[in-house]
Design a protein around this motif. Structure first.
Motif, PDB file in Angstrom:
ATOM      1  N   ILE A  31     -57.201  -9.301  17.231  1.00 63.35           N
ATOM      2  CA  ILE A  31     -55.864  -9.369  16.758  1.00 63.35           C
ATOM      3  C   ILE A  31     -55.332  -8.568  15.756  1.00 63.35           C
ATOM      4  O   ILE A  31     -54.169  -7.909  16.073  1.00 63.35           O
ATOM      5  CB  ILE A  31     -55.834 -11.063  16.201  1.00 63.35           C
ATOM      6  CG1 ILE A  31     -55.929 -12.017  17.293  1.00 63.35           C
ATOM      7  CG2 ILE A  31     -54.269 -11.329  15.551  1.00 63.35           C
ATOM      8  CD1 ILE A  31     -56.323 -13.360  16.719  1.00 63.35           C
ATOM      9  N   ASN A  32     -56.208  -8.226  14.760  1.00 60.30           N
ATOM     10  CA  ASN A  32     -56.020  -7.239  13.998  1.00 60.30           C
ATOM     11  C   ASN A  32     -55.735  -5.747  14.680  1.00 60.30           C
ATOM     12  O   ASN A  32     -54.633  -4.912  14.515  1.00 60.30           O
ATOM     13  CB  ASN A  32     -56.958  -6.591  12.817  1.00 60.30           C
ATOM     14  CG  ASN A  32     -56.722  -7.568  11.679  1.00 60.30           C
ATOM     15  OD1 ASN A  32     -55.800  -8.190  11.577  1.00 60.30           O
ATOM     16  ND2 ASN A  32     -58.080  -7.961  11.220  1.00 60.30           N
ATOM     17  N   ASP A  33     -56.576  -5.492  15.828  1.00 62.33           N
ATOM     18  CA  ASP A  33     -56.293  -4.285  16.340  1.00 62.33           C
ATOM     19  C   ASP A  33     -55.127  -4.286  17.283  1.00 62.33           C
ATOM     20  O   ASP A  33     -54.690  -3.059  17.708  1.00 62.33           O
ATOM     21  CB  ASP A  33     -57.754  -3.932  17.364  1.00 62.33           C
ATOM     22  CG  ASP A  33     -58.827  -3.582  16.411  1.00 62.33           C
ATOM     23  OD1 ASP A  33     -58.559  -3.357  15.465  1.00 62.33           O
ATOM     24  OD2 ASP A  33     -60.098  -3.499  16.829  1.00 62.33           O
ATOM     25  N   ARG A  34     -55.181  -5.356  18.241  1.00 61.76           N
ATOM     26  CA  ARG A  34     -54.110  -5.003  19.303  1.00 61.76           C
ATOM     27  C   ARG A  34     -53.326  -6.337  19.547  1.00 61.76           C
ATOM     28  O   ARG A  34     -52.406  -6.185  20.286  1.00 61.76           O
ATOM     29  CB  ARG A  34     -55.099  -5.257  20.773  1.00 61.76           C
ATOM     30  CG  ARG A  34     -55.977  -3.854  20.885  1.00 61.76           C
ATOM     31  CD  ARG A  34     -56.515  -3.799  22.212  1.00 61.76           C
ATOM     32  NE  ARG A  34     -57.578  -4.990  22.275  1.00 61.76           N
ATOM     33  CZ  ARG A  34     -57.265  -6.188  22.918  1.00 61.76           C
ATOM     34  NH1 ARG A  34     -56.182  -6.352  23.564  1.00 61.76           N
ATOM     35  NH2 ARG A  34     -58.170  -6.979  22.878  1.00 61.76           N
ATOM     36  N   GLY A  35     -53.525  -7.290  18.504  1.00 57.53           N
ATOM     37  CA  GLY A  35     -52.305  -8.386  18.620  1.00 57.53           C
ATOM     38  C   GLY A  35     -52.523  -9.686  19.395  1.00 57.53           C
ATOM     39  O   GLY A  35     -51.630 -10.497  19.647  1.00 57.53           O
ATOM     40  N   VAL A  36     -53.570  -9.353  20.102  1.00 56.44           N
ATOM     41  CA  VAL A  36     -53.927 -10.648  20.871  1.00 56.44           C
ATOM     42  C   VAL A  36     -55.582 -10.707  21.229  1.00 56.44           C
ATOM     43  O   VAL A  36     -56.163  -9.769  21.180  1.00 56.44           O
ATOM     44  CB  VAL A  36     -53.404 -10.212  22.386  1.00 56.44           C
ATOM     45  CG1 VAL A  36     -53.924  -8.849  23.341  1.00 56.44           C
ATOM     46  CG2 VAL A  36     -53.169 -11.526  23.315  1.00 56.44           C
ATOM     47  N   PHE A  37     -55.944 -11.806  21.507  1.00 60.91           N
ATOM     48  CA  PHE A  37     -57.337 -12.029  21.733  1.00 60.91           C
ATOM     49  C   PHE A  37     -57.669 -12.838  23.081  1.00 60.91           C
ATOM     50  O   PHE A  37     -57.115 -13.786  23.105  1.00 60.91           O
ATOM     51  CB  PHE A  37     -58.039 -12.816  20.494  1.00 60.91           C
ATOM     52  CG  PHE A  37     -59.567 -13.311  20.855  1.00 60.91           C
ATOM     53  CD1 PHE A  37     -60.488 -12.361  21.040  1.00 60.91           C
ATOM     54  CD2 PHE A  37     -59.987 -14.652  20.790  1.00 60.91           C
ATOM     55  CE1 PHE A  37     -61.980 -12.884  21.356  1.00 60.91           C
ATOM     56  CE2 PHE A  37     -61.179 -14.989  20.832  1.00 60.91           C
ATOM     57  CZ  PHE A  37     -62.072 -14.043  21.126  1.00 60.91           C
ATOM     58  N   VAL A  38     -58.141 -12.213  24.112  1.00 61.50           N
ATOM     59  CA  VAL A  38     -58.382 -12.612  25.258  1.00 61.50           C
ATOM     60  C   VAL A  38     -59.892 -12.938  25.458  1.00 61.50           C
ATOM     61  O   VAL A  38     -60.719 -12.214  25.443  1.00 61.50           O
ATOM     62  CB  VAL A  38     -58.005 -11.752  26.535  1.00 61.50           C
ATOM     63  CG1 VAL A  38     -57.922 -12.279  27.761  1.00 61.50           C
ATOM     64  CG2 VAL A  38     -56.762 -11.095  26.089  1.00 61.50           C
ATOM     65  N   VAL A  39     -60.166 -14.322  25.593  1.00 60.58           N
ATOM     66  CA  VAL A  39     -61.366 -14.753  25.665  1.00 60.58           C
ATOM     67  C   VAL A  39     -61.837 -15.791  26.913  1.00 60.58           C
ATOM     68  O   VAL A  39     -60.793 -16.431  27.426  1.00 60.58           O
ATOM     69  CB  VAL A  39     -61.917 -15.660  24.318  1.00 60.58           C
ATOM     70  CG1 VAL A  39     -60.787 -16.746  24.293  1.00 60.58           C
ATOM     71  CG2 VAL A  39     -63.251 -15.998  24.450  1.00 60.58           C
ATOM     72  N   GLY A  40     -62.882 -15.788  27.437  1.00 64.78           N
ATOM     73  CA  GLY A  40     -63.429 -16.417  28.607  1.00 64.78           C
ATOM     74  C   GLY A  40     -64.340 -17.293  28.017  1.00 64.78           C
ATOM     75  O   GLY A  40     -65.319 -16.890  27.409  1.00 64.78           O
ATOM     76  N   VAL A  41     -64.297 -19.086  28.440  1.00 61.04           N
ATOM     77  CA  VAL A  41     -65.193 -19.611  27.797  1.00 61.04           C
ATOM     78  C   VAL A  41     -65.878 -20.415  28.964  1.00 61.04           C
ATOM     79  O   VAL A  41     -65.420 -20.259  30.108  1.00 61.04           O
ATOM     80  CB  VAL A  41     -64.546 -20.801  26.905  1.00 61.04           C
ATOM     81  CG1 VAL A  41     -63.770 -20.121  25.557  1.00 61.04           C
ATOM     82  CG2 VAL A  41     -63.346 -21.379  27.596  1.00 61.04           C
ATOM     83  N   SER A  42     -67.131 -21.062  28.639  1.00 59.90           N
ATOM     84  CA  SER A  42     -67.830 -21.783  29.686  1.00 59.90           C
ATOM     85  C   SER A  42     -67.906 -23.271  29.511  1.00 59.90           C
ATOM     86  O   SER A  42     -67.491 -23.520  28.307  1.00 59.90           O
ATOM     87  CB  SER A  42     -69.143 -20.966  29.684  1.00 59.90           C
ATOM     88  OG  SER A  42     -68.989 -19.740  30.282  1.00 59.90           O
ATOM     89  N   GLY A  43     -68.328 -23.860  30.432  1.00 62.44           N
ATOM     90  CA  GLY A  43     -68.677 -25.324  30.149  1.00 62.44           C
ATOM     91  C   GLY A  43     -69.899 -25.609  29.700  1.00 62.44           C
ATOM     92  O   GLY A  43     -70.792 -24.719  29.182  1.00 62.44           O
ATOM     93  N   GLY A  44     -70.342 -26.706  29.978  1.00 63.13           N
ATOM     94  CA  GLY A  44     -71.884 -27.218  29.581  1.00 63.13           C
ATOM     95  C   GLY A  44     -71.908 -27.200  27.910  1.00 63.13           C
ATOM     96  O   GLY A  44     -70.936 -27.376  27.132  1.00 63.13           O
ATOM     97  N   SER A  45     -73.105 -26.538  27.658  1.00 63.15           N
ATOM     98  CA  SER A  45     -73.410 -26.549  25.931  1.00 63.15           C
ATOM     99  C   SER A  45     -72.480 -25.565  25.376  1.00 63.15           C
ATOM    100  O   SER A  45     -72.199 -25.985  24.228  1.00 63.15           O
ATOM    101  CB  SER A  45     -74.785 -26.340  25.891  1.00 63.15           C
ATOM    102  OG  SER A  45     -75.158 -25.271  26.733  1.00 63.15           O
ATOM    103  N   ALA A  46     -72.108 -24.547  26.028  1.00 61.78           N
ATOM    104  CA  ALA A  46     -71.068 -23.849  25.364  1.00 61.78           C
ATOM    105  C   ALA A  46     -69.716 -24.372  25.025  1.00 61.78           C
ATOM    106  O   ALA A  46     -69.313 -24.263  23.655  1.00 61.78           O
ATOM    107  CB  ALA A  46     -70.892 -22.370  26.176  1.00 61.78           C
TER     108      ALA A  46
END
Ligand SMILES: O=C1O[C@H](COP(=O)(O)O)[C@@H](O)[C@H](O)[C@H]1O
Length: 245
Positions: A31-46
């Motif tokens: 967010i500091n560097d580019r103004g956005v955070f693009v994340v992929g999340v998983s199911g299960g224990s994560a």
């Protein structure tokens, strides 16, 4: 390609906390560097780990864009639906995320849902190149699978589809949508969190090698990024050669 960083902690609760700390650190840096955070999340224990620690974090949630590394092709009302786990465990506590988390569309065929999901990713990461996520939060099943990429499955060799349907997942439910290795290995960072003695043997194979084809989790090696493994001591018990931090 940097070597994997392996962190071993005493308990599952400590793994969950460390995972959330790393996610927030990566988010705030992006967010500091580019103004956005693009994340992929998983199911299960994560999913469980993230929902336990993220809601209380300090970050600009309006800059987050949350996708699923894989998703089960089931109605949102199904307890197997990872989107619903995050809706209940994260979005309900952080309302700013309501329109910033991207579920798959289960009103269309699974093949169409995979194509539609790439369009959703492109709406945030435009262009024709391989999408580059800031972070992928991954899990590993006891067979060494990650996302919905299973040992010996032809999807391990997929190079043309960045998001693929699968209709013969050996782990139920059989129909899913998953990122493929070109996207996974184009991420800036991939972080795994794995706990429990039931993962110890397979972790030894994934992190220290063995005979035969590499397991899917061992194929996560971003070409211009890092891989971090956060393990509890039970999961790490059979590692002999890996340097643990
Ligand atoms: O089916 C799945 O399993 C993997 C691993 O789950 P875990 O509970 O053993 O950590 C998960 O990462 C993936 O998203 C999910 O669809």
């Amino acid at each position: 390609m940097a070597a994997a960083v392996v962190k071993v902690l005493e308990s599952e609760a400590a793994v969950a906390q460390k995972l959330c700390e790393i996610v927030i650190e990566k988010a705030n840096a992006a967010i500091n560097d580019r103004g956005v955070f693009v994340v992929g999340v998983s199911g299960g224990s994560a999913a469980k780990f993230l929902c336990s620690g993220l809601p209380s974090a300090t970050t600009d949630w309006t800059k987050w864009r949350i996708f699923f590394c894989d998703e089960r092709y089931v109605p949102y009302s199904d307890p197997e639906c990872t989107y619903t786990i995050f809706k209940d465990g994260l979005v309900s506590k952080v309302p700013a995320l309501a329109n910033l988390i991207y579920p798959i569309n289960t009103d269309i065929t699974v093949e169409e849902a995979a194509e539609d999901y790439l369009k959703k990713i492109r709406s945030v990461l435009p262009g024709n190149d391989i999408p580059r996520f800031d972070l992928l939060v991954l899990g590993m099943g006891p067979d060494g699978h990650t996302c919905s990429l299973f040992p010996g499955h032809p999807l391990l060799k997929e190079t043309s589809k960045f998001v693929a349907p699968i209709k013969d997942s050996p782990k139920p439910p059989p129909s899913r949508v998953t990122l493929t290795f070109p996207v996974i290995n184009n991420a800036a960072c991939a972080v795994f969190a794995s706990c429990g003695a039931g993962k110890a043997d397979i972790l030894q194979r994934v992190l220290e090698g063995g005979d035969g084809d590499p397991l899917p989790a061992a194929m996560v090696r971003p070409t211009d990024g890092q891989v971090i493994w956060i393990l509890d001591s039970a999961a790490a018990a059979k590692l002999k050669n890996v340097q643990k931090l």
